[in-house]
Design an enzyme around this catalytic site. Structure first.
Site, PDB file in Angstrom:
ATOM      1  N   LYS A   1       0.837  -1.204   0.000  1.00  0.00           N
ATOM      2  CA  LYS A   1       0.000   0.000   0.000  1.00  0.00           C
ATOM      3  C   LYS A   1       0.873   1.255   0.000  1.00  0.00           C
ATOM      4  O   LYS A   1       0.624   2.200  -0.754  1.00  0.00           O
ATOM      5  CB  LYS A   1      -0.953  -0.001   1.210  1.00  0.00           C
ATOM      6  CG  LYS A   1      -2.098  -0.990   1.043  1.00  0.00           C
ATOM      7  CD  LYS A   1      -2.934  -1.177   2.310  1.00  0.00           C
ATOM      8  CE  LYS A   1      -3.983  -2.274   2.075  1.00  0.00           C
ATOM      9  NZ  LYS A   1      -4.795  -2.611   3.248  1.00  0.00           N
TER      10      LYS A   1
ATOM     11  N   GLN B   1      -4.520  -1.214   9.481  1.00  0.00           N
ATOM     12  CA  GLN B   1      -4.567  -2.559   8.895  1.00  0.00           C
ATOM     13  C   GLN B   1      -5.201  -3.538   9.879  1.00  0.00           C
ATOM     14  O   GLN B   1      -4.796  -3.623  11.043  1.00  0.00           O
ATOM     15  CB  GLN B   1      -3.143  -3.002   8.508  1.00  0.00           C
ATOM     16  CG  GLN B   1      -3.075  -4.318   7.762  1.00  0.00           C
ATOM     17  CD  GLN B   1      -3.720  -4.269   6.369  1.00  0.00           C
ATOM     18  OE1 GLN B   1      -3.807  -3.223   5.739  1.00  0.00           O
ATOM     19  NE2 GLN B   1      -4.184  -5.400   5.900  1.00  0.00           N
TER      20      GLN B   1
ATOM     21  N   ASP C   1     -10.994   3.551   3.840  1.00  0.00           N
ATOM     22  CA  ASP C   1     -11.349   2.128   3.796  1.00  0.00           C
ATOM     23  C   ASP C   1     -12.868   1.945   3.666  1.00  0.00           C
ATOM     24  O   ASP C   1     -13.330   0.858   3.320  1.00  0.00           O
ATOM     25  CB  ASP C   1     -10.925   1.448   5.114  1.00  0.00           C
ATOM     26  CG  ASP C   1      -9.683   0.584   4.976  1.00  0.00           C
ATOM     27  OD1 ASP C   1      -9.470   0.040   3.883  1.00  0.00           O
ATOM     28  OD2 ASP C   1      -8.956   0.440   5.972  1.00  0.00           O
TER      29      ASP C   1
HETATM   30  N1  GUN Z   1      -7.321  -6.323   6.207  1.00  0.00           N
HETATM   31  C1  GUN Z   1      -7.670  -7.056   5.114  1.00  0.00           C
HETATM   32  N2  GUN Z   1      -8.196  -6.253   4.160  1.00  0.00           N
HETATM   33  C2  GUN Z   1      -8.173  -4.994   4.654  1.00  0.00           C
HETATM   34  C3  GUN Z   1      -8.560  -3.739   4.118  1.00  0.00           C
HETATM   35  O1  GUN Z   1      -9.080  -3.605   2.994  1.00  0.00           O
HETATM   36  N3  GUN Z   1      -8.356  -2.667   4.951  1.00  0.00           N
HETATM   37  C4  GUN Z   1      -7.832  -2.791   6.192  1.00  0.00           C
HETATM   38  N4  GUN Z   1      -7.686  -1.681   6.930  1.00  0.00           N
HETATM   39  N5  GUN Z   1      -7.460  -3.950   6.711  1.00  0.00           N
HETATM   40  C5  GUN Z   1      -7.618  -5.046   5.936  1.00  0.00           C
END
Ligand code: GUN
Length: 291
Positions: A53, A97, A120
């Site tokens: 990311k 995350q 998100d």
């Molecule tokens: N863990 C797995 N997928 C995601 C996501 O799209 N965003 C976040 N913040 N955590 C995740």
């Protein structure tokens, strides 16, 4: 012939558009979109997602602030950090995350994120807006999935989509998105309480599998020509690989690809699109501030 839906290719095109948008926003308004990504602990899969990311963000010309915290970080400390970032003018998007360590409640952290920086799309405000069709940040993986189905050439309207898995991150929101007027699918949501998932998937034009378990979907469960979107990322020990493991999805690729009309690979399908939609939301957030 089964089509392999190349998420990397779709992501490449969209990321070039996003990078152009970032450059224009910088030139015209002097605003650089900024994303803060917080990782608590050192879960290896999460480390790799967060690294990807941050890299994608920097490649698009955005400010990437990666914050890694020890697993012992308390809920109060994490919430305080999120609140600080809510007030930071350089930051337009905040992502924590998931999963966070067990002693921290997801809900407490998500509730702390300002909805206008919730790129998100996880806060109750954004989830609620999505459900009633108001403008909001759409959750990244579900939004990416809709784009992948469209990219496969399928017209989603009037089709039967079966979603396997009811997580807040993927299953529930992708079911809601596909059922919206814009896409107009008829949606069935299967989960661990569904006695015979195959009964539903054999009637499906689209199957989205987000169960977190390999071999959840096999070729005998599919209708000829169905579009399969595999959201699973499972590490299988494999001593022949340099890292000691290989990645597989939730669908058995070999048997499914004999019956499906199109299928996403793992890796290289959904993953690149999740990150792309995150960049998209971050740019959108910065544009709103620059108005
Ligand atoms: N863990 C797995 N997928 C995601 C996501 O799209 N965003 C976040 N913040 N955590 C995740």
């Amino acid at each position: 012939m089964t089509m392999r839906i190349d998420g990397k290719e779709l992501a490449r095109g969209l990321r070039a558009e996003i990078a152009a948008g970032v450059a224009a926003l910088k030139a015209e308004k002097g605003v650089t979109p900024g994303l803060a990504v917080i990782l608590v602990g050192d879960n290896p899969a999460s480390v790799s997602y967060v690294t990807a990311k941050g890299k994608a963000c920097a490649e698009a010309g955005m400010l990437s602030r990666e914050i890694r915290l020890p697993a012992e970080t308390t809920e109060d400390e994490l919430v305080a950090l999120v609140k600080k970032l809510n007030c930071d003018p350089e930051i337009h998007g905040i992502l924590v995350q998931l999963p966070v360590p067990k002693h921290i409640r997801d809900k407490a952290v998500i509730d702390a994120i300002a909805p206008e920086k919730d790129v998100d799309g996880f806060t109750p405000i954004n989830v609620g807006k999505m459900m009633i069709g108001e403008e909001c940040f759409l959750p990244c993986t579900p939004h990416g999935i809709v784009k992948l189905i469209e990219f496969s050439g399928m017209d989603i309207r009037g089709k039967h989509a079966v979603v396997i898995g009811r997580s807040n991150i993927v299953g529930k929101p992708v079911a809601a998105l596909l059922a919206r007027k814009e896409t107009n699918a008829t949606v069935t949501l299967c989960h661990t309480g569904t006695p015979d998932v195959g009964h539903f998937t054999r009637d499906a034009d689209i199957v989205v599998v987000a169960a977190g378990r390999p071999n959840t979907l096999t070729g005998d469960m599919l209708k000829e020509g169905a579009v399969v979107i595999d959201v699973g990322v499972n590490r299988i020990p494999d001593p022949t690989k340099p890292k000691g493991f290989r990645l597989v999805g939730d669908a058995d690729f070999e048997s499914c690809s004999k019956v499906a009309g199109a299928i996403t690979p793992v890796p290289g399908g959904v993953g690149p699109m999740t990150i792309t939609m995150l960049l998209w939301n971050t740019l959108e957030s910065a544009r709103r501030v620059a108005k």
